[in-house]
Design an enzyme around this catalytic site. Structure first.
Site, PDB file in Angstrom:
ATOM      1  N   ASP A 170      -3.186  23.592  43.400  1.00  0.00           N
ATOM      2  CA  ASP A 170      -3.950  22.679  44.238  1.00  0.00           C
ATOM      3  C   ASP A 170      -2.961  21.689  44.855  1.00  0.00           C
ATOM      4  O   ASP A 170      -1.835  21.533  44.364  1.00  0.00           O
ATOM      5  CB  ASP A 170      -4.984  21.953  43.369  1.00  0.00           C
ATOM      6  CG  ASP A 170      -5.830  20.985  44.174  1.00  0.00           C
ATOM      7  OD1 ASP A 170      -6.203  21.322  45.299  1.00  0.00           O
ATOM      8  OD2 ASP A 170      -6.088  19.878  43.666  1.00  0.00           O
ATOM      9  N   ASP A 190      -6.396  19.903  39.123  1.00  0.00           N
ATOM     10  CA  ASP A 190      -6.380  18.539  38.571  1.00  0.00           C
ATOM     11  C   ASP A 190      -7.748  18.031  38.146  1.00  0.00           C
ATOM     12  O   ASP A 190      -7.929  16.833  37.955  1.00  0.00           O
ATOM     13  CB  ASP A 190      -5.777  17.570  39.583  1.00  0.00           C
ATOM     14  CG  ASP A 190      -6.644  17.407  40.824  1.00  0.00           C
ATOM     15  OD1 ASP A 190      -7.308  18.390  41.201  1.00  0.00           O
ATOM     16  OD2 ASP A 190      -6.666  16.315  41.408  1.00  0.00           O
TER      17      ASP A 190
END
Length: 671
Positions: free
Chosen positions: A374, A564
């Protein structure tokens, strides 16, 4: 959806069991489960279980020491040929020495006959009792004694690993200062209720998770993240158990009970990680269940078949060779050192700010050839910061302060970034009006300001350079008194170690690095170009990320995904290895991910791969050592060249060397 782990369908974690038959209270498993997991009952996790295990281990040293003394005394008396040391007296001395260390092993061999009795307890019992039958008392005691001494070393290695992990991340105080209506009272941390307020003095370690009620303070977070740099927390922010208060006396509102704190969950993960076996462990488990009965029947054959081919057949001679064969065949070195090697890898990972939820993921990290990441919060800080301030006005500081005064009326992250960047004297904005989809307008220091996007200036027919629309970063245009006055760019800063992370992953053989993000594609491509990634895709929803990873896996790639938070949960679950950044503050990340990176540093991805490779290397070194030595001594024993003493080395000696090799991983440096 995920064939390689099926982790959501697995049973709830069980604590790692590497215990000895001396602590057993129930029928033990076969040798394939663990050479020394005979009790079948879980060890307690936490400080109490640790202390109990240590006391139990120490108490078992006494009979071992007495047995060793009696063995040495017996050997000395035999050597001196003392007249009275014969017959029943000799048998009694060696018999007591044997029972002190061997009775539990023999007892478990008897109990295991109800199931699969081809395990190490059965082999050791047959070999040593057989030695007594042919009058080789000293050798029978020696085999059992050194077997138990090997277990002592193995127990000590495991306890040392547990102590090092606990010392690293859990030396919380047992008591806290609780603030009540009657003043401050010292109470047990485990008794404090959620919602209570506690006081923490400068230099004290935080015992419970909580919300900071004081204005601010700095904390040493090394126990949790491995970072020595102090972290400043402000009022309302979360403070976690294990942090050390550096500045001043503070007050915390407790948000989680002692056993539910983030640190307690991390400790449980480390304790439980060993219950998930790597493929190497599973192979050895299956192998041992086939290998052990084969060598047993070979030993039986070695005893009786020579009767038909050897003229001067001596039953005791061939039985002795068969007993040597049995001792050597015990696969203790394998089934002790392999799980211990993986446990050492898990411990080494925790020392480097990484939490592996099972040894199987240590193995999988060695196979990863594609890493998908990400952007926001993984490769970038996840916090908007002002990058550039350009103005046509002569006073740049006034320009930024005036814009910040307008933006202070907004709660948008971009507005907050501009306010945070203004370090000069603040002005007061008046008549502030929000124009939806455009920006803000208001007055500062008697002057009219427009602060927003290009559409805002277009609406008021204020000319500006059209090339500003090509700027990749988020841009805020500003007009003062009806004229274009400049712009401010805001961007999410790339983490300092992100370039290093990419370099290290390339060096470790990762073939493809991919970035997936929901951010604007132009920004995503710019970050990917700067970090020299292979592929990057922006403007993605969670389901789009899943689709991208599915396509990568369909091509035969072993994929690790690093995210995350909870938004990345679907793709974390899908990946061969799901890794979570910032797991300390997110229960969802800890629950979903296979590996949690405590420090939020992308360079730890490479560290995880390196630890996995080193762990696997040590495990295979142990396997090779055990098989090579056993094969040599088995052949020598069958031909009558090797004695029981060589058999002891082939079994216990190799196990001891394998243990030493396994635990050294915890002293290695990987960053």
């Amino acid at each position: 959806m995920n064939n390689k782990k099926n982790k959501k369908a697995e049973e709830e974690f069980k604590p790692l069991e590497i215990t000895s038959p001396r602590t057993a209270a129930a029928p033990g498993p076969t040798v394939g489960d663990s050479c020394c997991s005979a009790d079948g009952r879980p060890k307690q996790a936490g400080a109490e279980g640790q202390e109990e295990a240590e006391e139990e281990a120490k108490s078992s040293y006494v009979p071992t020491a007495i047995s060793l003394f009696l063995l040495l005394a017996g050997i000395l008396l035999d050597y001196l040929d003392v007249p009275w040391f014969t017959g029943y007296v000799r048998l009694l001395v060696y018999g007591i020495a044997y029972l002190l260390v061997g009775w539990r092993v023999v007892w478990h061999a008897i109990k295991s006959m109800r199931g699969s009795f081809f395990n190490e307890f059965f082999l050791m019992s047959m070999a040593t009792l057989g030695a007594f039958y042919i009058g080789e008392y000293a050798e029978g005691v020696a085999v059992m004694l050194f077997y138990v001494i090997g277990e002592h070393f193995q127990e000590a290695a495991v306890l040392r690993s547990r102590r090092s992990i606990k010392a690293l991340i859990d030396n919380r105080p047992d008591e806290v200062d609780l603030i009540t209506e009657r003043g401050i009272t010292t109470v047990k941390a485990k008794e404090v209720q959620v919602g209570s307020v506690i006081q923490i003095k400068a230099g004290e370690k935080v015992a419970l998770d909580g919300e900071l009620l004081s204005d601010r303070s700095s904390f040493n977070t090394a126990a949790l993240t491995g970072e020595s740099k102090p972290d400043t927390k402000k009022k309302g922010e979360t403070v976690l158990a294990g942090m050390i208060n550096l500045d001043r006396v503070i007050e915390l509102k407790v948000t989680a009970a002692y056993e539910n704190s983030a640190l307690s969950k991390i400790l449980r993960l480390v304790e439980e990680a060993g219950s998930r076996k790597a493929k190497t462990q599973q192979f050895i488990t299956r192998f041992a269940k086939v290998y052990t009965p084969i060598v047993f029947f070979l030993a039986v054959g070695l005893t009786f078949i020579p009767y038909f081919f050897v003229e001067a057949y001596d039953f005791n001679q061939w039985l002795y060779r068969a007993l040597i064969f049995l001792v050597i065949s015990c696969p203790c070195a394998l089934v002790i050192s392999i799980p211990l090697g993986y446990f050492g890898g898990i411990g080494a990972a925790s020392r480097n700010g990484l939490l592996f939820k099972g040894s199987n993921f240590l193995d999988l990290m060695t196979q990863v050839d594609t890493v998908v990441m990400d952007k926001t919060g993984t490769l970038t800080e996840g916090v908007f910061k002002v990058q550039q301030v350009k103005t046509t006005l002569p006073d740049k500081s006034w320009f930024l302060a005036a814009v910040a005064a307008i933006e202070s009326q907004s709660t948008h992250p971009i507005a907050q970034a501009i306010v945070a960047a203004a370090t000069t004297q603040k002005y007061t904005a008046t008549n502030v009006e929000e124009l939806s989809g455009h920006g803000l307008k208001g007055e500062v220091d008697g002057r009219q300001l427009l602060v927003g996007n290009a559409r805002l200036l277009d609406k008021y027919h204020i000319p500006y350079d059209p090339s500003l629309k090509d700027i990749v970063e988020t841009i805020v245009l500003v007009a003062v008194d009806g004229a274009y006055a400049g712009y401010i760019t805001i961007a999410d800063k790339i983490k300092e170690d992100a370039p290093l992370a990419v370099k290290r992953m390339r060096e470790l053989g990762v073939k493809k690095l991919v970035m997936l993000s929901g951010d604007k594609d132009s920004i995503v491509q710019q970050v990917a170009k700067e970090l020299q990634l292979d592929e990057a895709y922006g403007g993605l929803l969670p389901q789009d990320k899943v689709s991208k990873v599915e396509k990568l896996k369909a091509k035969g790639n072993t994929v690790a995904f690093v995210g995350d938070g909870i938004n990345d949960a679907p793709v974390i679950t899908l990946a061969d290895v799901g890794m979570a950044m910032g797991g300390l503050g997110s229960d969802a990340a800890i629950e979903t991910a296979d590996v949690v990176i405590q420090t939020d540093h992308p360079a730890k991805i490479a560290t995880a791969i390196r630890i996995g490779k080193k762990t696997r290397q040590i495990v295979w070194q142990n396997i090779t050592l055990a098989f090579a030595v056993k094969a040599i001594v088995l052949i020598l024993g069958a031909w009558g060249v090797a004695t029981m003493w060589e058999a002891v080395f082939a079994d216990v000696g190799v196990a001891f060397l394998a243990i030493l090799n396994a635990v050294r991983i915890q002293r290695m440096k990987f960053d």
